[in-house]
Design an enzyme around this catalytic site. Structure first.
Site, mmCIF file in Angstrom:
data_model
loop_
_atom_site.group_PDB
_atom_site.id
_atom_site.type_symbol
_atom_site.label_atom_id
_atom_site.label_comp_id
_atom_site.label_asym_id
_atom_site.label_seq_id
_atom_site.Cartn_x
_atom_site.Cartn_y
_atom_site.Cartn_z
ATOM 1 N N HIS A 78 127.419 10.739 36.962
ATOM 2 C CA HIS A 78 127.332 12.050 36.330
ATOM 3 C C HIS A 78 127.037 11.880 34.846
ATOM 4 O O HIS A 78 127.808 11.265 34.123
ATOM 5 C CB HIS A 78 128.665 12.773 36.535
ATOM 6 C CG HIS A 78 128.648 14.223 36.180
ATOM 7 N ND1 HIS A 78 127.834 15.138 36.792
ATOM 8 C CD2 HIS A 78 129.382 14.927 35.272
ATOM 9 C CE1 HIS A 78 128.068 16.341 36.289
ATOM 10 N NE2 HIS A 78 128.996 16.236 35.360
ATOM 11 N N SER A 99 125.381 19.500 33.748
ATOM 12 C CA SER A 99 126.737 19.767 34.214
ATOM 13 C C SER A 99 127.115 21.198 33.838
ATOM 14 O O SER A 99 126.422 22.138 34.194
ATOM 15 C CB SER A 99 127.699 18.730 33.630
ATOM 16 O OG SER A 99 128.936 18.761 34.268
ATOM 17 N N GLU A 156 127.091 11.382 41.347
ATOM 18 C CA GLU A 156 127.820 12.210 40.384
ATOM 19 C C GLU A 156 129.294 11.799 40.346
ATOM 20 O O GLU A 156 129.920 11.744 39.296
ATOM 21 C CB GLU A 156 127.702 13.684 40.762
ATOM 22 C CG GLU A 156 126.290 14.218 40.919
ATOM 23 C CD GLU A 156 125.621 14.549 39.597
ATOM 24 O OE1 GLU A 156 126.222 14.298 38.532
ATOM 25 O OE2 GLU A 156 124.493 15.072 39.631
#
Length: 554
Positions: free
Chosen positions: A469, A247, A372
């Site tokens: 995610h 991320s 995600e």
């Protein structure tokens, strides 16, 4: 619409207010089943003399847990409080005697985590937020041994955009199992975030702050320099360093590849769900800094007053300023806080003109997760969202046209509307990941391997977890049983973890993730986009979502 946004876990690349997060206790029976090295009746932990290691600043004492040497909270830089705020980090002051290094150090002060307000989201992520403090330039080390040989080094950079997170916030970040399995050295770091790390004061005339907009990114360079100078004492090879992040951490990895001061300090890179191809522009970052000063009632000519602002007052002023800035259009990622091309630390564009020449010789693994954005993760009612409402949400939140919806629907006619919505919005991560891998291929130097993580542990929350995610980290780091809330700890999950963690280990050792447990995984080329799909059964597929990406880009 409000329900859909409320269902989004609040952490990760989009930070508090967009996409979300992951994953329990060490030494549990479940962990032992996954492959702990100690048996019944053996000593699990000790603090022997061999766990005292000398760094360039002084000696540190860690512990040995089931054969892995562990050191936490080691300073790699001085405190960044007071007059040191916004300035490039300095090496730590030397100390005498032996410094205990058994617990995590402070985390950069930051906004409160919104995800705790949702019971299911907090259960899945299982956060450990630590404690705040500006003496936060700390790192943690797990090593398969401090003597005997030079082991591959993996330096982990946490997510949370450029505003939140820490090296300890998720159970998956624990490096013990990967260090043991791969006989390597795992390092994780804290650094300055938000207004502490990315407040661009360069336009206000004080030369001390010429690089303040990149202070947090420069912290990572200082950490890598520390690793270069000290890691051999912990059993690591300074000539074989892999940086990897997820991320916002992946975005930081991407940016480090374009920073002259970082050149030569790492040799391989992994970007997980973080292929951010550019940094902030000076127009935006300077307007943001002006708003912060206004919120603090400090004139541009009085920057010295910033040193006395209480940390949480700075956090509040920075957050208020960020939230007042213009929003990005649907389908575009704007982290609010970000590095900036300042002409110094970051001389110019990072990836927008192709792969950085500075890191042409650095091989990469690049990838994303299928879901995600997982809207029903913390809101079970959204599993039953109808097609029309899902279409409207995809258009407003992800910028998807009717043609894009049709392309995703055609690819999986039996999928529920919530699943199509998830995949469309998640494509804002997928598109730049493919572009980044293609840029490396076009450069014609080091290879790049592309993956997608598709696995859904259906035994948890009725299958609503999906490949969300942050989910892949539990598997890549061999931490399925440390992250039971998100993985279920099944035999199937462990089998996937064995394959994925072996790929990360192989890459750290040799720069190639292939191993006998996976199908052959070719790198991306100028004429092909092969993808490893990590799932209950791992498969290789050539450009599996070409039509969907084309529809989104049309």
């Amino acid at each position: 619409m409000g329900e859909v946004r409320e269902g989004v876990a609040r952490r990760g690349l989009l930070t508090a207010g967009a996409v979300g997060g992951l994953m329990a206790a060490a030494g549990s029976p479940a962990e032992a089943k996954q492959g702990g090295s100690a048996g019944v009746g053996t000593q699990l932990l000790s603090t022997p003399p061999s766990a005292i290691v000398e760094t360039r600043s002084g000696k540190v004492r860690g512990c040995v847990r089931q054969g892995v040497y562990t050191f936490k909270g080691i300073p790699y830089g001085k405190t960044t409080a007071g007059a040191a705020r916004f300035l490039p980090a300095e090496a730590p002051a030397p100390w005498k005697g032996v410094r205990p290094s058994l617990t995590y150090g402070p985390c950069c002060p930051q906004v409160a985590r919104g995800g705790w307000q949702n019971d299911e989201t907090a259960f899945i992520y299982d956060w450990d937020d630590g404690y705040p403090g500006e003496d936060c330039l700390r790192l943690n080390i797990w090593s398969g041994g401090v003597t005997g040989k030079a082991r591959p080094v993996m330096v982990w950079i946490h997510g949370g955009g450029y505003e939140t997170g820490s090296s300890q916030e998720l159970p998956a970040y624990d490096g013990e199992r990967l260090a043991r399995k791969g006989d390597l050295v795992f390092v994780s770091v804290n650094h300055r975030l938000g207004g502490f790390g990315f407040l661009d004061l360069s336009s206000f005339g004080d030369p001390r702050y010429a690089m303040s907009g990149n202070a947090g990114q420069l912290d990572l360079v200082v950490a890598l320099q520390w690793v270069h100078d000290n890691i051999a004492a912990f059993g690591g090879d300074p000539g074989n360093v892999t940086i990897f992040g997820q991320s916002g951490g992946g975005a930081k990895v991407s940016t480090l590849m374009a920073m002259p001061s970082a050149k030569g300090l790492f040799h391989k890179a992994i970007v997980e769900s973080g292929s951010l191809l550019d940094v902030g522009d000076t127009g935006y970052t300077r307007r943001l800094a002006e708003a912060v000063l206004k919120n603090l009632d400090i004139a541009p000519g009085d920057l010295g007053k910033l040193a006395a602002v209480p940390p949480m007052a700075l956090v509040a002023a920075a957050d208020k300023a960020k939230n007042a800035m213009p929003k990005s259009p649907p389908g575009k990622i704007n982290l609010g806080w970000a590095p900036v091309a300042d002409g110094h630390a970051i001389p110019g564009p990072t990836w927008t003109n192709g792969a950085p020449a500075l890191s042409a010789d650095v091989p990469m693994i690049i990838g994303v997760n299928l879901n995600e954005f997982s809207p029903s993760l913390g809101n079970a009612a959204l599993e039953d969202i109808d097609e029309d409402r899902a279409r409207v949400t995809a258009k407003s939140f992800g910028g998807a046209s009717p043609a894009a919806w049709a392309a995703f629907r055609a690819a999986d006619p039996k999928a529920r509307p919530v699943e199509i919505l998830s995949r469309i919005v998640s494509a804002q991560f997928r598109l730049p990941a493919v572009v980044q891998a293609q840029a490396k291929a076009k450069q014609g130097a080091a290879p790049a391997w592309l993956y997608r993580f598709d696995y859904n542990p259906k035994t948890v929350l009725d299958g609503r977890v999906r490949a969300f995610h942050c989910a892949e980290m539990a598997y890549a780091f061999d931490n399925v049983d440390r992250c039971l809330n998100a993985t279920g700890g099944t035999a199937e999950a462990r089998a996937l973890s064995a394959k994925m963690s072996d790929a990360w280990i192989a890459f750290a050792r040799s720069g190639n993730p292939n191993h006998k447990g996976l199908p052959r995984w070719p790198p991306v080329s100028t004429g092909a986009i092969p993808n490893m799909l990590f799932d209950a059964v791992c498969t290789m597929k050539e450009d599996p979502d070409r039509a969907q990406r084309a529809a989104l880009s049309a």
